[in-house]
Write a protein that holds these residues in place. Structure first.
Motif, PDB file in Angstrom:
ATOM      1  N   VAL A   1       0.909   5.596   0.810  1.00  0.00           N
ATOM      2  CA  VAL A   1       0.358   6.410   2.415  1.00  0.00           C
ATOM      3  C   VAL A   1       0.881   8.076   2.141  1.00  0.00           C
ATOM      4  O   VAL A   1       1.193   7.833   1.789  1.00  0.00           O
TER       5      VAL A   1
ATOM      6  N   LYS B   1      -4.900   6.537   1.926  1.00  0.00           N
ATOM      7  CA  LYS B   1      -4.438   5.000   1.620  1.00  0.00           C
ATOM      8  C   LYS B   1      -4.437   4.702   0.409  1.00  0.00           C
ATOM      9  O   LYS B   1      -5.948   4.595   0.269  1.00  0.00           O
TER      10      LYS B   1
ATOM     11  N   PHE C   1       0.712  -1.425   0.085  1.00  0.00           N
ATOM     12  CA  PHE C   1      -0.360  -0.378  -0.176  1.00  0.00           C
ATOM     13  C   PHE C   1       0.620   1.141   0.020  1.00  0.00           C
ATOM     14  O   PHE C   1       2.093   1.302   0.170  1.00  0.00           O
TER      15      PHE C   1
ATOM     16  N   THR D   1       5.085  11.585   6.268  1.00  0.00           N
ATOM     17  CA  THR D   1       4.647  11.155   4.641  1.00  0.00           C
ATOM     18  C   THR D   1       5.814  11.615   3.948  1.00  0.00           C
ATOM     19  O   THR D   1       6.198  11.507   2.352  1.00  0.00           O
TER      20      THR D   1
ATOM     21  N   SER E   1      -4.244   0.945  -1.368  1.00  0.00           N
ATOM     22  CA  SER E   1      -4.201  -0.619  -1.386  1.00  0.00           C
ATOM     23  C   SER E   1      -3.815  -1.899  -2.643  1.00  0.00           C
ATOM     24  O   SER E   1      -5.646  -1.522  -2.768  1.00  0.00           O
TER      25      SER E   1
END
Length: 298
Positions: free
Chosen positions: A118, A170, A116, A146, A172
């Motif tokens: 972010v 997010k 995933f 981040t 994923s």
């Protein structure tokens, strides 16, 4: 049009004032390979009609209806049941995506092959002298999670990522959710916390990008759950979620992330709760907060 790559799950209850903005922020994405599952969680205002009208006008929208309110976790899980695309994302129906959000997240995962990615987010605060809302700056704890961009990282390498616990920042791989049986807790508030920490600890690798992908609304009427922390029941769910998230990190041996979460909670979460406790009429509020403090990593 190419086949959809991303399913965006959009839950909402009594958010008719904001839902149009959320849906338009999807329709104006620079990446058009998405579909959206709109989950109306027993609304009593025009939310369901807005969702239904959007689904009738745009085949990329699919409507799911809960006859009675079941909560945000259940609404998200209803959306998860319908995901049939390689990637899964979330957007609460009172928030809005930045125009390049899906493109930035998708291209990152396509190249990295991580589980995933972010992204950063900002608060969308009500204007002091008008009916509108204005996006603020990226807050320090968001930047710590981040910025700078990282690909193929882990909690061991980047423990500060654990501070980004919101589902809607997010993108994923859907197989990641399926292989680990990830679902949101139901019947409680702050559903994101435990799921996020499970994601971080289960991932072979994840990516982070400093780009702002979501504008998170702070409602003028203070009706969102994050603005109701003076209520004892809301506080209990909040503290329980924080504690369970730390427990997930600790069980995985993510000691650096446990320490990061402890520091962030003490710096960010506790001061406003302590101010509320000082004048709260119910002593249970102060007792619950003090009990939580005894369990918090130093």
């Amino acid at each position: 049009m190419s086949s959809p790559a991303i399913t965006v799950i959009v839950p909402g209850r009594d958010v008719a004032e904001f839902a149009g903005e959320a849906l338009r922020s999807l329709q104006t994405q620079t990446l058009d390979r998405w579909r959206a599952v709109l989950v109306d969680d027993g609304s009593t205002d025009d939310t369901r009609r807005l969702f239904a009208d959007a689904a009738a006008a745009d085949p990329r929208f699919v409507l799911v209806e809960h006859d009675e309110p079941r909560g945000l976790g259940a609404a998200r899980n209803s959306g998860l049941d319908l995901v049939d695309t390689p990637y899964t994302a979330f957007l609460d129906a009172d928030d809005r995506l930045r125009e390049r959000a899906l493109e930035r997240l998708w291209t990152t995962l396509e190249s990295s092959r991580s589980d995933f990615v972010v992204g950063a987010y900002v608060r969308l605060r009500p204007d002091a002298d008008g009916p509108g809302y204005t996006a603020g700056d990226v807050q320090p704890w968001v930047s710590a999670a981040t910025d700078p961009a990282r690909t193929g990282t882990t909690l061991t390498e980047h423990p500060a990522a654990s501070g980004n616990i919101v589902a809607w920042s997010k993108l994923s791989r859907t197989d990641f959710w399926h292989s680990h049986g990830l679902r949101f807790p139901e019947g409680r508030y702050y559903e994101d916390q435990v799921v996020a920490q499970r994601m971080y600890t289960l991932a072979t690798a994840f990516d982070v990008v400093p780009d702002v992908v979501v504008e998170w609304r702070e409602r003028r009427d203070r009706s969102s759950i994050t603005q109701r922390l003076s209520e004892v029941d809301v506080l209990r769910d909040y503290l329980e979620a924080l504690g369970e998230g730390i427990a997930v990190l600790r069980a995985a041996g993510a000691d650096g992330a446990v320490a990061e979460r402890g520091r962030l909670i003490r710096t960010l979460d506790l001061p406003p709760l302590q101010r509320i406790a000082e004048t709260h009429p119910d002593p249970v509020y102060r007792i619950a907060l003090e009990a939580f403090l005894e369990t918090l990593p130093a």
